[in-house]
Every structure is written in C-alpha cells, then in structure tokens.
Design a protein around this motif. Structure first.
Motif, PDB file in Angstrom:
ATOM      1  N   ARG A  25     -82.425  22.005  14.141  1.00 46.25           N
ATOM      2  CA  ARG A  25     -83.638  21.443  14.715  1.00 46.25           C
ATOM      3  C   ARG A  25     -84.029  20.127  14.040  1.00 46.25           C
ATOM      4  O   ARG A  25     -84.490  19.197  14.690  1.00 46.25           O
ATOM      5  N   TYR A  26     -83.885  20.058  12.723  1.00 45.33           N
ATOM      6  CA  TYR A  26     -84.324  18.883  11.974  1.00 45.33           C
ATOM      7  C   TYR A  26     -83.186  18.053  11.390  1.00 45.33           C
ATOM      8  O   TYR A  26     -83.388  16.910  11.017  1.00 45.33           O
ATOM      9  N   LEU A  27     -82.002  18.647  11.278  1.00 45.21           N
ATOM     10  CA  LEU A  27     -80.869  17.966  10.658  1.00 45.21           C
ATOM     11  C   LEU A  27     -79.600  18.210  11.448  1.00 45.21           C
ATOM     12  O   LEU A  27     -79.463  19.227  12.117  1.00 45.21           O
ATOM     13  N   VAL A  28     -78.678  17.276  11.339  1.00 42.13           N
ATOM     14  CA  VAL A  28     -77.305  17.466  11.811  1.00 42.13           C
ATOM     15  C   VAL A  28     -76.433  17.288  10.585  1.00 42.13           C
ATOM     16  O   VAL A  28     -76.504  16.264   9.895  1.00 42.13           O
ATOM     17  N   TYR A  29     -75.630  18.303  10.262  1.00 42.09           N
ATOM     18  CA  TYR A  29     -74.750  18.256   9.094  1.00 42.09           C
ATOM     19  C   TYR A  29     -73.357  17.860   9.545  1.00 42.09           C
ATOM     20  O   TYR A  29     -72.805  18.434  10.468  1.00 42.09           O
ATOM     21  N   LEU A  30     -72.798  16.857   8.888  1.00 49.60           N
ATOM     22  CA  LEU A  30     -71.467  16.350   9.186  1.00 49.60           C
ATOM     23  C   LEU A  30     -70.604  16.557   7.950  1.00 49.60           C
ATOM     24  O   LEU A  30     -70.623  15.740   7.025  1.00 49.60           O
ATOM     25  N   GLU A  33     -68.134  13.636   6.903  1.00 54.49           N
ATOM     26  CA  GLU A  33     -68.668  12.278   6.794  1.00 54.49           C
ATOM     27  C   GLU A  33     -69.455  12.135   5.497  1.00 54.49           C
ATOM     28  O   GLU A  33     -69.821  13.117   4.870  1.00 54.49           O
ATOM     29  N   SER A  34     -69.732  10.907   5.115  1.00 52.58           N
ATOM     30  CA  SER A  34     -70.525  10.670   3.912  1.00 52.58           C
ATOM     31  C   SER A  34     -71.748   9.802   4.222  1.00 52.58           C
ATOM     32  O   SER A  34     -72.261   9.120   3.355  1.00 52.58           O
ATOM     33  N   ILE A  35     -72.212   9.861   5.463  1.00 53.21           N
ATOM     34  CA  ILE A  35     -73.350   9.038   5.866  1.00 53.21           C
ATOM     35  C   ILE A  35     -74.641   9.847   5.796  1.00 53.21           C
ATOM     36  O   ILE A  35     -74.631  11.066   5.846  1.00 53.21           O
ATOM     37  N   SER A  36     -75.735   9.151   5.662  1.00 59.94           N
ATOM     38  CA  SER A  36     -77.062   9.731   5.817  1.00 59.94           C
ATOM     39  C   SER A  36     -77.815   8.775   6.728  1.00 59.94           C
ATOM     40  O   SER A  36     -78.052   7.624   6.362  1.00 59.94           O
ATOM     41  N   ALA A  37     -78.173   9.240   7.909  1.00 58.56           N
ATOM     42  CA  ALA A  37     -78.812   8.376   8.891  1.00 58.56           C
ATOM     43  C   ALA A  37     -80.250   8.834   9.120  1.00 58.56           C
ATOM     44  O   ALA A  37     -80.532  10.032   9.164  1.00 58.56           O
ATOM     45  N   PHE A  38     -81.144   7.874   9.280  1.00 56.27           N
ATOM     46  CA  PHE A  38     -82.551   8.141   9.486  1.00 56.27           C
ATOM     47  C   PHE A  38     -83.078   7.283  10.619  1.00 56.27           C
ATOM     48  O   PHE A  38     -82.496   6.257  10.957  1.00 56.27           O
ATOM     49  N   ARG A  39     -84.197   7.681  11.152  1.00 58.66           N
ATOM     50  CA  ARG A  39     -84.818   6.921  12.225  1.00 58.66           C
ATOM     51  C   ARG A  39     -85.281   5.558  11.695  1.00 58.66           C
ATOM     52  O   ARG A  39     -85.777   5.438  10.575  1.00 58.66           O
ATOM     53  N   ARG A  40     -85.168   4.546  12.511  1.00 54.00           N
ATOM     54  CA  ARG A  40     -85.520   3.178  12.095  1.00 54.00           C
ATOM     55  C   ARG A  40     -87.006   3.014  11.808  1.00 54.00           C
ATOM     56  O   ARG A  40     -87.395   2.163  11.029  1.00 54.00           O
ATOM     57  N   LYS A  41     -87.848   3.818  12.447  1.00 51.64           N
ATOM     58  CA  LYS A  41     -89.291   3.671  12.262  1.00 51.64           C
ATOM     59  C   LYS A  41     -89.771   4.167  10.903  1.00 51.64           C
ATOM     60  O   LYS A  41     -90.893   3.903  10.518  1.00 51.64           O
ATOM     61  N   LEU A  42     -88.923   4.894  10.170  1.00 47.28           N
ATOM     62  CA  LEU A  42     -89.312   5.371   8.846  1.00 47.28           C
ATOM     63  C   LEU A  42     -89.326   4.205   7.861  1.00 47.28           C
ATOM     64  O   LEU A  42     -88.473   3.329   7.905  1.00 47.28           O
ATOM     65  N   THR A  63     -69.230  17.754  -0.343  1.00 47.74           N
ATOM     66  CA  THR A  63     -69.373  16.477   0.346  1.00 47.74           C
ATOM     67  C   THR A  63     -69.989  16.733   1.714  1.00 47.74           C
ATOM     68  O   THR A  63     -70.088  17.862   2.165  1.00 47.74           O
ATOM     69  N   GLY A  64     -70.355  15.679   2.364  1.00 49.63           N
ATOM     70  CA  GLY A  64     -70.906  15.793   3.704  1.00 49.63           C
ATOM     71  C   GLY A  64     -72.042  14.825   3.889  1.00 49.63           C
ATOM     72  O   GLY A  64     -72.597  14.293   2.928  1.00 49.63           O
ATOM     73  N   GLY A  65     -72.385  14.592   5.136  1.00 51.81           N
ATOM     74  CA  GLY A  65     -73.471  13.687   5.471  1.00 51.81           C
ATOM     75  C   GLY A  65     -74.461  14.350   6.392  1.00 51.81           C
ATOM     76  O   GLY A  65     -74.212  15.427   6.931  1.00 51.81           O
ATOM     77  N   PHE A  66     -75.581  13.686   6.566  1.00 51.21           N
ATOM     78  CA  PHE A  66     -76.644  14.232   7.397  1.00 51.21           C
ATOM     79  C   PHE A  66     -77.194  13.160   8.337  1.00 51.21           C
ATOM     80  O   PHE A  66     -77.181  11.982   8.022  1.00 51.21           O
ATOM     81  N   ILE A  67     -77.683  13.623   9.459  1.00 52.03           N
ATOM     82  CA  ILE A  67     -78.502  12.819  10.347  1.00 52.03           C
ATOM     83  C   ILE A  67     -79.848  13.529  10.403  1.00 52.03           C
ATOM     84  O   ILE A  67     -79.913  14.702  10.778  1.00 52.03           O
ATOM     85  N   VAL A  68     -80.901  12.846   9.983  1.00 53.23           N
ATOM     86  CA  VAL A  68     -82.244  13.432  10.001  1.00 53.23           C
ATOM     87  C   VAL A  68     -82.851  13.133  11.349  1.00 53.23           C
ATOM     88  O   VAL A  68     -82.933  11.987  11.765  1.00 53.23           O
ATOM     89  N   ARG A  69     -83.254  14.194  12.035  1.00 57.20           N
ATOM     90  CA  ARG A  69     -83.817  14.022  13.365  1.00 57.20           C
ATOM     91  C   ARG A  69     -85.245  13.510  13.280  1.00 57.20           C
ATOM     92  O   ARG A  69     -85.901  13.592  12.245  1.00 57.20           O
ATOM     93  N   THR A  70     -85.772  13.024  14.385  1.00 55.07           N
ATOM     94  CA  THR A  70     -87.049  12.332  14.450  1.00 55.07           C
ATOM     95  C   THR A  70     -88.203  13.086  13.787  1.00 55.07           C
ATOM     96  O   THR A  70     -88.925  12.531  12.990  1.00 55.07           O
ATOM     97  N   HIS A  71     -88.358  14.355  14.060  1.00 54.20           N
ATOM     98  CA  HIS A  71     -89.505  15.091  13.532  1.00 54.20           C
ATOM     99  C   HIS A  71     -89.172  15.848  12.259  1.00 54.20           C
ATOM    100  O   HIS A  71     -89.894  16.742  11.864  1.00 54.20           O
ATOM    101  N   GLY A  72     -88.052  15.482  11.610  1.00 57.51           N
ATOM    102  CA  GLY A  72     -87.651  16.149  10.376  1.00 57.51           C
ATOM    103  C   GLY A  72     -88.575  15.799   9.266  1.00 57.51           C
ATOM    104  O   GLY A  72     -88.803  16.525   8.341  1.00 57.51           O
TER     105      GLY A  72
END
Length: 72
Positions: A25-30, A33-42, A63-72
């Motif tokens: 719901r709040y994160l995507v685990y990759l 990958e070694s990226i951490s992506a966040f919304r630009r408005k933060l 290891t691993g990366g995350f994408i933080v979703r908008t309402h995370g």
C-alpha cells in the motif's frame, strides 16, 4: 525466478519478467534494484528522513530498493 506481467491469452503464453517487485500500500520493494524513489512534491528534508527510516528497516547485509508511494 520470474514474475507474471500479463496472463496468457488464447494460444499466446504469459508475459514474464525477471525484474521482481513486491507492491504494498505504501511501498514497492525491488529486491534486485538499489534505487529509492520518492514523489517530487516531497521536500528534501522529508526525502532524507524517509531514506534514513528505510535504511534502518533493512536488515544488515541485504540489498534492494524502494519506491515510496504518494501517501506513504
């Protein structure tokens, strides 16, 4: 290990990918990958705080990366 991207249709097989992702719901685990992506408005302060918290959650040596979703 592969992940099904699209189910089989008729005589065509399923579309597969080797880039695995686990969506929540709040994160995507990759895991590959070694990226951490966040919304630009933060703001940069919010991004850095989230980076630190994600780093603390990861067990040492993994290891691993995350994408933080908008309402995370």
């Amino acid at each position: 290990m592969v992940q099904v991207i699209k189910d089989p249709i008729g005589t065509k097989g399923a579309r597969l990918s080797t880039q695995i992702s686990f969506a929540g719901r709040y994160l995507v685990y990759l895991p590959q990958e070694s990226i951490s992506a966040f919304r630009r408005k933060l703001s940069e302060e919010e991004r850095e705080l989230l980076r630190q918290k994600l780093h603390q959650l990861m067990p040492e040596g993994t290891t691993g990366g995350f994408i933080v979703r908008t309402h995370g």
